[in-house]
Design an enzyme around this catalytic site. Structure first.
Site, PDB file in Angstrom:
ATOM      1  N   HIS A  44       0.868  -1.183   0.000  1.00 23.77           N
ATOM      2  CA  HIS A  44       0.000   0.000   0.000  1.00 23.77           C
ATOM      3  C   HIS A  44       0.901   1.228   0.000  1.00 23.77           C
ATOM      4  CE1 HIS A  44      -3.776   2.123   1.795  1.00 23.77           C
ATOM      5  NE2 HIS A  44      -3.079   2.938   1.029  1.00 23.77           N
ATOM      6  N   GLU A  76      -2.563  -1.704  -3.197  1.00 23.30           N
ATOM      7  CA  GLU A  76      -3.694  -1.037  -2.558  1.00 23.30           C
ATOM      8  C   GLU A  76      -3.464   0.469  -2.545  1.00 23.30           C
ATOM      9  OE1 GLU A  76      -3.857  -2.461   1.426  1.00 23.30           O
ATOM     10  OE2 GLU A  76      -4.718  -4.405   0.885  1.00 23.30           O
ATOM     11  N   HIS A 198      -7.592  -7.481   7.298  1.00 24.64           N
ATOM     12  CA  HIS A 198      -7.361  -6.562   8.404  1.00 24.64           C
ATOM     13  C   HIS A 198      -7.455  -7.312   9.724  1.00 24.64           C
ATOM     14  CE1 HIS A 198      -6.391  -2.297   8.476  1.00 24.64           C
ATOM     15  NE2 HIS A 198      -6.738  -2.342   9.744  1.00 24.64           N
TER      16      HIS A 198
END
Length: 247
Positions: A44, A76, A198
Site C-alpha cells: 500500500h 492497494e 485486516h
C-alpha cells in the site's frame, strides 16, 4: 476452492524505514514469503512513503516475474491520478481501492458506494482495461454492494478489523463473524468475488473460512509480521496457510 494468502509487506517496510539502512529487505522478505507458499504480495504505497517506497514497486515486480511467475502483485491505495499511474506502471495483477485519507495510519472503513460511484466507475474501467483485477474495500454491510457489481468490479475485500479486534470476547467475535458472513453471502449472490483483510491471525482465520469458504484471498500484514518476529517468515507463512485450510 481454497483461499490463498497474499503477504502484505508494509510492516516490513516500516521497520526498514526506521534507519537509513537496507534491512530488513522488503524484496528479501517477499522472496521468503513466496518461497514458503504465499500466492502473492501486497503493498500500500502512501503519498508520504512512510512504509512502502515507490522505488520498492519495480523491485517487487521484478522479483515476481523472475522467480515466482505464478504469484500475484496486489497494490492497494486511494485512487488519485498519481496512485493510478504508479500502480499501473508495474502491471499489477490486482488493484485494491481503499477510501483512505493519506493521513490515516491504516485502512479502517470501506467505501460508501452510493456517494463515490461517480468517482469510482471510471477508475474501475481504466484499471480493467489495463488488465488488472479490481477490488473495492467494503464494510461488512451489504448496502451498496449492488452498485459495486454494476460498476463491473471483480471482487470486494471485506474489512475484517472489527472482527479481528474481538480477540478477547468470543461472544462479540461470533456477532462480528456473522456480520461478515451475511455480507459475504450477499456479495456472492451478486456475482462478486470475495477477498478479506485486516487484523486476521492464525487464531481467527479458521472460523472466518468455515463461515465464508468461498473467500478467494486474504491479505495479511501486521499480524503475520508480528508472528514472523517469533517464528520466522517462512514458518509463519506456513502457519497461516494451515489456518486457511478447511478443517
Amino acid at each position: 476452492m481454497s483461499t490463498v494468502l497474499s503477504v502484505n509487506l508494509n510492516a516490513v517496510a516500516m521497520l526498514r524505514n526506521r534507519r537509513d539502512l537496507p534491512w530488513p529487505s522488503v524484496t528479501g522478505m517477499g522472496r521468503i514469503a513466496l518461497a514458503a507458499g504465499a500466492a502473492g504480495l501486497t503493498v500500500h504505497p502512501r503519498p508520504d512513503e512512510r512504509h512502502i517506497r515507490f522505488s520498492d514497486l519495480p523491485d517487487l515486480r521484478a522479483l515476481i516475474d523472475a522467480e515466482f511467475p505464478k504469484a500475484e502483485f496486489n497494490i492497494e491505495g486511494y485512487p488519485t491520478p498519481e496512485f493510478l499511474d504508479l500502480a499501473l506502471s508495474v502491471r499489477p495483477e490486482q488493484v485494491t481501492l481503499v477510501p483512505d485519507h493519506p493521513s490515516q495510519p491504516t485502512s479502517d472503513h470501506g467505501w460508501n458506494f452510493a456517494e463515490h460511484e461517480a468517482m469510482l466507475a471510471p477508475v474501475v474501467e481504466r484499471l480493467k482495461k489495463a488488465g488488472a483485477r479490481v477490488v473495492l474495500f467494503a464494510d461488512p454491510d451489504p448496502k451498496g454492494f449492488g452498485i459495486a457489481a454494476a460498476m463491473g468490479v471483480d471482487r470486494l475485500e471485506l474489512y475484517t478489523g472489527p472482527y479481528g479486534g474481538t480477540f478477547a470476547d468470543p461472544t462479540v467475535a461470533a456477532r462480528e463473524l456473522e456480520r461478515l458472513g451475511r455480507a459475504g453471502d450477499e456479495a456472492r449472490a451478486l456475482g462478486l468475488g470475495l477477498n478479506a483483510g485486516h487484523d486476521l491471525t492464525v487464531a481467527n482465520l479458521p472460523a472466518l473460512i468455515e463461515r465464508l469458504p468461498f473467500i478467494e484471498e486474504v491479505s495479511i500484514g501486521h499480524g503475520l509480521t508480528a508472528d514472523a518476529l517469533e517464528y520466522g517468515m517462512h514458518a509463519t507463512v506456513g502457519r497461516f496457510i494451515v489456518a486457511l485450510s478447511p478443517r
